[in-house]
Design an enzyme around this catalytic site. Structure first.
Site, PDB file in Angstrom:
ATOM      1  N   GLU A 219       0.882  -1.172   0.000  1.00 44.06           N
ATOM      2  CA  GLU A 219       0.000   0.000   0.000  1.00 44.06           C
ATOM      3  C   GLU A 219       0.914   1.216   0.000  1.00 44.06           C
ATOM      4  O   GLU A 219       1.483   1.571   1.036  1.00 44.06           O
ATOM      5  CB  GLU A 219      -0.897  -0.007   1.258  1.00 44.06           C
ATOM      6  N   CYS A 253      -2.126   9.573   2.686  1.00 48.42           N
ATOM      7  CA  CYS A 253      -1.653   8.964   1.426  1.00 48.42           C
ATOM      8  C   CYS A 253      -2.585   9.275   0.268  1.00 48.42           C
ATOM      9  O   CYS A 253      -2.136   9.402  -0.867  1.00 48.42           O
ATOM     10  CB  CYS A 253      -1.524   7.458   1.586  1.00 48.42           C
TER      11      CYS A 253
HETATM   12  P1  NAD Z   1       8.229   4.743   4.933  1.00 54.63           P
HETATM   13  O1  NAD Z   1       8.219   3.910   3.706  1.00 54.63           O
HETATM   14  O2  NAD Z   1       9.383   5.643   5.173  1.00 54.63           O
HETATM   15  O3  NAD Z   1       8.159   3.795   6.237  1.00 54.63           O
HETATM   16  C1  NAD Z   1       7.204   2.765   6.393  1.00 54.63           C
HETATM   17  C2  NAD Z   1       7.788   1.691   7.286  1.00 54.63           C
HETATM   18  O4  NAD Z   1       8.961   1.158   6.691  1.00 54.63           O
HETATM   19  C3  NAD Z   1       8.179   2.169   8.687  1.00 54.63           C
HETATM   20  O5  NAD Z   1       7.697   1.220   9.630  1.00 54.63           O
HETATM   21  C4  NAD Z   1       9.688   2.229   8.641  1.00 54.63           C
HETATM   22  O6  NAD Z   1      10.282   1.873   9.880  1.00 54.63           O
HETATM   23  C5  NAD Z   1      10.072   1.209   7.595  1.00 54.63           C
HETATM   24  N1  NAD Z   1      11.263   1.612   6.826  1.00 54.63           N
HETATM   25  C6  NAD Z   1      11.648   2.888   6.483  1.00 54.63           C
HETATM   26  N2  NAD Z   1      12.792   2.854   5.759  1.00 54.63           N
HETATM   27  C7  NAD Z   1      13.138   1.547   5.627  1.00 54.63           C
HETATM   28  C8  NAD Z   1      14.219   0.876   4.977  1.00 54.63           C
HETATM   29  N3  NAD Z   1      15.189   1.540   4.334  1.00 54.63           N
HETATM   30  N4  NAD Z   1      14.261  -0.495   5.042  1.00 54.63           N
HETATM   31  C9  NAD Z   1      13.289  -1.178   5.680  1.00 54.63           C
HETATM   32  N5  NAD Z   1      12.269  -0.580   6.326  1.00 54.63           N
HETATM   33  C10 NAD Z   1      12.172   0.750   6.305  1.00 54.63           C
HETATM   34  O7  NAD Z   1       6.846   5.526   4.918  1.00 54.63           O
HETATM   35  P2  NAD Z   1       6.353   6.626   5.936  1.00 54.63           P
HETATM   36  O8  NAD Z   1       7.203   7.845   5.792  1.00 54.63           O
HETATM   37  O9  NAD Z   1       6.175   6.032   7.302  1.00 54.63           O
HETATM   38  O10 NAD Z   1       4.885   6.938   5.378  1.00 54.63           O
HETATM   39  C11 NAD Z   1       4.632   7.848   4.353  1.00 54.63           C
HETATM   40  C12 NAD Z   1       4.451   7.127   3.019  1.00 54.63           C
HETATM   41  O11 NAD Z   1       3.511   6.098   3.142  1.00 54.63           O
HETATM   42  C13 NAD Z   1       3.897   8.062   1.944  1.00 54.63           C
HETATM   43  O12 NAD Z   1       4.519   7.765   0.714  1.00 54.63           O
HETATM   44  C14 NAD Z   1       2.422   7.686   1.875  1.00 54.63           C
HETATM   45  O13 NAD Z   1       1.784   7.959   0.664  1.00 54.63           O
HETATM   46  C15 NAD Z   1       2.487   6.230   2.143  1.00 54.63           C
HETATM   47  N6  NAD Z   1       1.231   5.745   2.700  1.00 54.63           N
HETATM   48  C16 NAD Z   1       0.448   4.927   1.939  1.00 54.63           C
HETATM   49  C17 NAD Z   1      -0.771   4.509   2.430  1.00 54.63           C
HETATM   50  C18 NAD Z   1      -1.687   3.613   1.657  1.00 54.63           C
HETATM   51  O14 NAD Z   1      -2.647   3.123   2.241  1.00 54.63           O
HETATM   52  N7  NAD Z   1      -1.458   3.378   0.386  1.00 54.63           N
HETATM   53  C19 NAD Z   1      -1.182   4.939   3.693  1.00 54.63           C
HETATM   54  C20 NAD Z   1      -0.347   5.773   4.421  1.00 54.63           C
HETATM   55  C21 NAD Z   1       0.859   6.169   3.920  1.00 54.63           C
END
Ligand code: NAD
Length: 465
Positions: A219, A253
């Site tokens: 997602e 998002c």
């Molecule tokens: P993110 O991808 O930075 O982090 C998400 C998760 O991944 C966190 O738990 C984090 O600890 C982990 N993570 C971060 N970097 C990592 C890496 N290098 N290796 C492994 N794990 C890692 O996302 P975010 O900043 O928490 O959220 C914002 C993003 O999420 C935006 O792009 C938004 O559009 C998207 N989002 C999508 C939905 C949806 O339902 N489609 C909902 C909410 C947010």
């Protein structure tokens, strides 16, 4: 600022948590429907009992108002739990399928079975909803789950641990940590991975999952367009657009990322948008208890830099102290500046104009497929033109965000905005493998399939004519 830092987990802790879940799942305890329902009911009770704790954490992490936090983080989950409890018996039943003419005498059916041990990785923007909503599907389908909350919202991460203290760790384990912990988790032999977050991390997750061929749901995010056509009800549209753009200070998002407004109604729409912002947050949004804040300094600095990507036509103010940015309308210098190429995730709204829908369609198709798309129009022809010719995860006609709130509509992205979907029955099917079974009759046996059949091929050709 909270000052809490979430420590990383060691490899031993991560492995032990997964082993415990493997053993719990292997015991068969998650399979009976009555057990699944009991877990879901308990989840609902825990959410109700801890409401004030959850609201406080969300306020501390994101300055979310009680109204917004309750609706988008607790209410939506209670609705999802009720809907699942009501429908689980029917979703979980084996489903008969038709019999093909070549299979006369046999019966076919599909049985949903749990995948096993699942990993749910959550982001920070709706840290309760986006951790627990997939969990509802995982439990309903009979899986166990390790839940990895985001380290960026540490107060909420802590509360998530507390919520599940009374659940058996083999069933649900909230494993706090940051990137390192997540990398250790992604090295484990999960049976399913459900990830919500950014596109770049989605790619890391999929690459890790591919090493063991673990099925994934991704997602993700992206830039969701919002189109206001010249025949739209402008004052209603402006209200609904401002609601969707400014909820959680734009950190949603599926928030409208940028605006495409018909050139004939641009000025009027902008006036209506300003009016709506004023109605919602008053003269001074920073003084309003309904207006959120940017989650941290890094994202605040990134958002502030977008203000120089064009001409500010409304708002543009900011507070370094409170990490807030005013609801802003911006005329971008070009469509190649960062505010028009990166996902904004904040209250800044670039405004583009168009004369014909062809311009909108060719712009949207030249970019990655968006997670959401919003169209404001009074015309069914315009609605058909956009919904039939553009690819996007999902969206609304004459509204924003609301398609995510109903359990009757599967929610998910397409292309770069994601793989798979959930909510309602879709959550159940996402966390289930559908086993296909053919039960053959023993009353008779068609000999035409056997190698020694003389006229088998002739019979088959006639059957398939
Ligand atoms: P993110 O991808 O930075 O982090 C998400 C998760 O991944 C966190 O738990 C984090 O600890 C982990 N993570 C971060 N970097 C990592 C890496 N290098 N290796 C492994 N794990 C890692 O996302 P975010 O900043 O928490 O959220 C914002 C993003 O999420 C935006 O792009 C938004 O559009 C998207 N989002 C999508 C939905 C949806 O339902 N489609 C909902 C909410 C947010």
């Amino acid at each position: 600022m909270s000052g809490i830092t979430i420590p990383e987990k060691s490899k031993e802790e991560v492995t032990a948590a997964v082993d415990l879940q493997k053993a719990y799942y292997g015991s068969g305890k998650t399979r009976p429907l009555e057990a699944r329902k009991a877990h879901l009911k308990k989840l609902g009770e825990v959410l109700r009992e801890n409401e004030s704790k959850i609201l406080k954490a969300l306020h501390d992490d994101l300055n979310k108002s009680e109204r917004e936090a309750y609706t988008t983080e607790i209410g939506i989950l209670l609705e999802e739990i009720n809907f699942t409890l009501k429908n689980l018996d029917s979703w979980a039943k084996p489903k008969k399928v038709k019999t093909a003419v070549t299979h006369f005498g046999s019966k076919g059916y599909r049985i949903p079975e749990p995948y096993g041990v699942s990993l749910i990785i959550a982001p920070w923007n709706y840290p309760i909803q986006l951790a627990i909503s997939p969990l509802i599907g995982a439990l309903a389908a009979g899986n166990t789950a390790i839940l990895k909350p985001s380290e960026i919202t540490p107060n909420t991460s802590r509360v998530l641990v507390e919520l599940f203290e009374d659940f058996e760790k083999g069933l649900i384990h909230v494993l706090e940590g940051g990137v390192e912990t997540n990398q250790l988790l992604l090295d484990q032999p999960f049976d399913y991975i459900f990830f919500t977050g950014s596109v770049p991390v989605g790619k890391i997750v999929m690459e890790a999952a591919s090493k063991r061929l673990i099925p994934v749901t991704l997602e993700l995010g992206g830039k969701s367009p919002c189109i206001v056509h010249e025949d739209a009800d402008l004052s209603l549209a402006a209200k609904r657009v401002a609601f969707g753009k400014l909820a959680n200070s734009g950190q949603t998002c599926i928030a409208p990322d940028y605006l495409f407004v018909h050139e004939n109604v641009k000025e009027s729409f902008i006036e209506e948008y300003k009016k709506a912002v004023h109605e919602f947050y008053g003269n001074e949004p920073f003084q309003s208890d309904q207006y959120g804040k940017v989650v941290n300094k890094r994202h605040y600095t990134r958002l502030k830099s977008y203000l120089s990507d064009g001409e500010v036509i409304y708002g543009g103010g900011f507070s370094d102290e409170n990490l807030q940015i005013q609801p802003t309308l911006l005329k971008p210098r070009s469509t190649e500046v960062p505010v028009m190429t990166e996902e904004i995730f904040g209250p800044i709204f670039p405004v583009l104009t168009y004369g014909s829908l062809e311009e909108v369609k060719s712009f949207v198709t030249s970019r990655p497929k968006p997670l959401a798309l919003y169209l404001f129009t009074g015309s069914e022809n315009v609605e058909r033109d956009i919904t039939e010719n553009l690819s996007f995860g999902g969206g609304c006609i004459n509204d924003t965000l609301m398609h995510i709130v109903t359990p009757h509509l599967p929610f998910g992205g397409v292309g770069e905005s994601g793989i798979g979907s959930y909510h309602g029955e879709s959550s159940f099917s996402t966390f289930s493998h559908y086993k296909s079974i053919l039960k053959q009759t023993t009353r008779f046996d068609f000999s035409f399939k056997y190698p020694n059949s003389k006229n088998g091929l002739k019979i088959l050709r006639r059957l398939l004519k």
